[in-house]
Scaffold this motif. Structure first.
Motif, PDB file in Angstrom:
ATOM      1  N   LYS A   1      41.425  42.453  27.627  1.00 29.34           N
ATOM      2  CA  LYS A   1      42.503  42.506  28.619  1.00 29.34           C
ATOM      3  C   LYS A   1      43.404  41.283  28.534  1.00 29.34           C
ATOM      4  CE  LYS A   1      43.085  42.126  33.630  1.00 29.34           C
ATOM      5  NZ  LYS A   1      42.377  42.067  34.930  1.00 29.34           N
ATOM      6  N   TYR A   2      42.795  40.101  28.474  1.00 31.62           N
ATOM      7  CA  TYR A   2      43.601  38.880  28.496  1.00 31.62           C
ATOM      8  C   TYR A   2      44.285  38.615  27.160  1.00 31.62           C
ATOM      9  CZ  TYR A   2      41.699  37.963  33.085  1.00 31.62           C
ATOM     10  OH  TYR A   2      41.384  38.072  34.420  1.00 31.62           O
ATOM     11  N   LEU A   3      43.682  39.039  26.083  1.00 31.79           N
ATOM     12  CA  LEU A   3      44.355  38.954  24.787  1.00 31.79           C
ATOM     13  C   LEU A   3      45.605  39.826  24.798  1.00 31.79           C
ATOM     14  CD1 LEU A   3      44.533  38.120  21.810  1.00 31.79           C
ATOM     15  CD2 LEU A   3      43.003  40.027  21.268  1.00 31.79           C
ATOM     16  N   PHE A   4      45.478  41.049  25.338  1.00 33.52           N
ATOM     17  CA  PHE A   4      46.619  41.962  25.417  1.00 33.52           C
ATOM     18  C   PHE A   4      47.727  41.369  26.289  1.00 33.52           C
ATOM     19  CE2 PHE A   4      48.771  45.407  27.772  1.00 33.52           C
ATOM     20  CZ  PHE A   4      49.400  46.036  26.706  1.00 33.52           C
TER      21      PHE A   4
ATOM     22  N   THR B   1      53.199  28.784  36.890  1.00 35.66           N
ATOM     23  CA  THR B   1      53.138  29.913  37.820  1.00 35.66           C
ATOM     24  C   THR B   1      52.474  31.157  37.238  1.00 35.66           C
ATOM     25  OG1 THR B   1      55.341  30.719  37.164  1.00 35.66           O
ATOM     26  CG2 THR B   1      55.241  29.129  38.976  1.00 35.66           C
ATOM     27  N   VAL B   2      52.429  31.291  35.913  1.00 39.00           N
ATOM     28  CA  VAL B   2      51.890  32.513  35.305  1.00 39.00           C
ATOM     29  C   VAL B   2      50.751  32.207  34.329  1.00 39.00           C
ATOM     30  CG1 VAL B   2      52.420  34.606  33.988  1.00 39.00           C
ATOM     31  CG2 VAL B   2      54.160  33.611  35.480  1.00 39.00           C
ATOM     32  N   GLY B   3      51.054  31.441  33.288  1.00 43.01           N
ATOM     33  CA  GLY B   3      50.105  31.247  32.196  1.00 43.01           C
ATOM     34  C   GLY B   3      48.809  30.575  32.606  1.00 43.01           C
ATOM     35  N   ALA B   4      48.904  29.406  33.235  1.00 44.10           N
ATOM     36  CA  ALA B   4      47.694  28.656  33.608  1.00 44.10           C
ATOM     37  C   ALA B   4      46.849  29.407  34.645  1.00 44.10           C
ATOM     38  CB  ALA B   4      48.062  27.271  34.106  1.00 44.10           C
ATOM     39  N   PRO B   5      47.444  30.004  35.696  1.00 44.27           N
ATOM     40  CA  PRO B   5      46.613  30.778  36.629  1.00 44.27           C
ATOM     41  C   PRO B   5      45.890  31.952  35.968  1.00 44.27           C
ATOM     42  CG  PRO B   5      48.708  30.249  37.653  1.00 44.27           C
ATOM     43  CD  PRO B   5      48.818  29.852  36.214  1.00 44.27           C
ATOM     44  N   LEU B   6      46.575  32.676  35.085  1.00 46.54           N
ATOM     45  CA  LEU B   6      45.926  33.798  34.401  1.00 46.54           C
ATOM     46  C   LEU B   6      44.816  33.315  33.476  1.00 46.54           C
ATOM     47  CD1 LEU B   6      48.892  36.183  33.480  1.00 46.54           C
ATOM     48  CD2 LEU B   6      47.005  36.659  35.056  1.00 46.54           C
TER      49      LEU B   6
ATOM     50  N   TRP C   1      39.065  32.312  32.351  1.00 45.50           N
ATOM     51  CA  TRP C   1      37.995  31.353  32.063  1.00 45.50           C
ATOM     52  C   TRP C   1      36.808  31.554  33.007  1.00 45.50           C
ATOM     53  CZ3 TRP C   1      37.520  27.621  28.262  1.00 45.50           C
ATOM     54  CH2 TRP C   1      36.474  26.707  28.420  1.00 45.50           C
ATOM     55  N   GLN C   2      37.096  31.854  34.266  1.00 49.59           N
ATOM     56  CA  GLN C   2      36.031  32.069  35.246  1.00 49.59           C
ATOM     57  C   GLN C   2      35.194  33.297  34.909  1.00 49.59           C
ATOM     58  OE1 GLN C   2      38.020  32.200  39.031  1.00 49.59           O
ATOM     59  NE2 GLN C   2      38.769  30.088  38.865  1.00 49.59           N
ATOM     60  N   VAL C   3      35.851  34.307  34.334  1.00 52.30           N
ATOM     61  CA  VAL C   3      35.124  35.514  33.922  1.00 52.30           C
ATOM     62  C   VAL C   3      34.363  35.263  32.632  1.00 52.30           C
ATOM     63  CG1 VAL C   3      35.368  37.943  33.240  1.00 52.30           C
ATOM     64  CG2 VAL C   3      36.814  36.993  35.056  1.00 52.30           C
ATOM     65  N   HIS C   4      35.075  34.712  31.646  1.00 54.97           N
ATOM     66  CA  HIS C   4      34.476  34.403  30.349  1.00 54.97           C
ATOM     67  C   HIS C   4      35.401  33.434  29.624  1.00 54.97           C
ATOM     68  CE1 HIS C   4      32.136  34.796  26.735  1.00 54.97           C
ATOM     69  NE2 HIS C   4      33.180  35.226  26.049  1.00 54.97           N
ATOM     70  N   PRO C   5      34.932  32.260  29.205  1.00 52.14           N
ATOM     71  CA  PRO C   5      35.811  31.278  28.547  1.00 52.14           C
ATOM     72  C   PRO C   5      36.589  31.853  27.367  1.00 52.14           C
ATOM     73  CG  PRO C   5      33.705  30.281  29.069  1.00 52.14           C
ATOM     74  CD  PRO C   5      33.567  31.742  29.388  1.00 52.14           C
ATOM     75  N   GLY C   6      35.965  32.776  26.644  1.00 50.55           N
ATOM     76  CA  GLY C   6      36.657  33.365  25.500  1.00 50.55           C
ATOM     77  C   GLY C   6      37.917  34.099  25.898  1.00 50.55           C
ATOM     78  N   GLY C   7      37.958  34.633  27.131  1.00 49.95           N
ATOM     79  CA  GLY C   7      39.150  35.334  27.594  1.00 49.95           C
ATOM     80  C   GLY C   7      40.343  34.414  27.724  1.00 49.95           C
TER      81      GLY C   7
ATOM     82  N   PHE D   1      43.799  34.623  25.640  1.00 46.32           N
ATOM     83  CA  PHE D   1      45.107  34.694  26.299  1.00 46.32           C
ATOM     84  C   PHE D   1      46.086  33.698  25.664  1.00 46.32           C
ATOM     85  CE2 PHE D   1      48.131  33.154  29.463  1.00 46.32           C
ATOM     86  CZ  PHE D   1      48.714  34.342  29.885  1.00 46.32           C
ATOM     87  N   VAL D   2      45.657  32.432  25.549  1.00 47.40           N
ATOM     88  CA  VAL D   2      46.534  31.404  24.990  1.00 47.40           C
ATOM     89  C   VAL D   2      46.839  31.691  23.519  1.00 47.40           C
ATOM     90  CG1 VAL D   2      46.754  28.939  24.457  1.00 47.40           C
ATOM     91  CG2 VAL D   2      45.741  29.661  26.634  1.00 47.40           C
ATOM     92  N   ALA D   3      45.808  32.071  22.759  1.00 46.49           N
ATOM     93  CA  ALA D   3      46.004  32.361  21.339  1.00 46.49           C
ATOM     94  C   ALA D   3      46.934  33.554  21.145  1.00 46.49           C
ATOM     95  CB  ALA D   3      44.657  32.627  20.666  1.00 46.49           C
ATOM     96  N   GLY D   4      46.718  34.616  21.936  1.00 42.92           N
ATOM     97  CA  GLY D   4      47.575  35.800  21.831  1.00 42.92           C
ATOM     98  C   GLY D   4      49.008  35.492  22.193  1.00 42.92           C
ATOM     99  N   PHE D   5      49.188  34.653  23.220  1.00 44.81           N
ATOM    100  CA  PHE D   5      50.540  34.292  23.646  1.00 44.81           C
ATOM    101  C   PHE D   5      51.290  33.575  22.531  1.00 44.81           C
ATOM    102  CE2 PHE D   5      53.587  31.305  25.459  1.00 44.81           C
ATOM    103  CZ  PHE D   5      54.336  32.138  26.273  1.00 44.81           C
TER     104      PHE D   5
END
Length: 205
Positions: A3-6, A125-130, A135-141, A145-149
């Motif tokens: 989800k977060y990669l997408f 406002t968007v990137g760091a909160p997401l 990270w709270q769910v799974h650090p890899g997420g 997210f950052v890598a995909g962005f």
């Protein structure tokens, strides 16, 4: 695909293709100095965004126990993403304004990005909160997210540099216009999700 990669990839692609100072610089440097100059400008966010990332994550981490503040940040992020989506839909097919004539492409790209408010607004406002939520769910997420962005942010600008080097009419063509419109509507959907998250943090839902 996670989800977060997408989400990171969609946000990165929309940021990479949407009109703005850095995109204008990629295009103008490619036209003036060739593909190598356009590539150097496209790579600028990998250098300029690091301090922005660190400060944004520190800020969100310090506020992690304050749901009302995070709710306000979520609403600010929703407004920013909604504005991005509407702007992309409206400006699809319009050439970005020229970014000037100075050279030293990589340094110029870094300075343009550092002096632009958009990276700061996006990550606070968007990137760091997401990413923090991931990270709270799974650090890899969060890493995804950052890598995909950045993969799609830089990749989209690199692709545009190559396309502009071959044809200067791409940015007014149907493929670009429809890609931007679809991305704009997807961003509006993300804005709705961020707004709901803000309402939840403020106990409005």
């Amino acid at each position: 695909m996670g989800k977060y990669l997408f989400m990171g990839m969609v946000l990165g692609l929309s940021a990479g293709l949407s009109p703005g100072p850095l995109l204008a610089l990629v295009i103008s440097e490619t036209i003036r100095l060739g593909i190598s100059a356009g590539i150097r400008v496209a790579m600028a966010p990998l250098i300029s965004d690091l301090p922005v990332l660190i400060l944004s994550f520190l800020l969100v981490s310090c506020l992690s126990g304050s749901d009302p503040v995070l709710g306000i940040i979520s609403f600010a992020g929703a407004s920013l993403v909604l504005k991005m989506g509407i702007s992309i839909i409206r400006t699809a097919g319009q050439m970005p304004q020229s970014a000037g004539q100075a050279s030293a492409s990589l340094m110029k790209g870094v300075l343009v990005n550092i002096l632009s408010p958009h990276p700061y607004l996006f990550w606070i406002t968007v990137g760091a909160p997401l990413a923090s939520k991931a990270w709270q769910v799974h650090p890899g997420g969060a890493v995804e997210f950052v890598a995909g962005f950045y993969l799609l942010l830089v990749g989209a600008k690199l692709a545009l540099a190559f396309v502009v080097a071959r044809t200067r009419n791409f940015l007014t063509g149907a493929a670009y216009v429809w890609t931007m419109r679809v991305l704009g509507f997807v961003l509006c959907g993300f804005a709705w999700g961020l707004g709901r998250e803000g309402a939840r943090l403020l106990d409005w839902l």
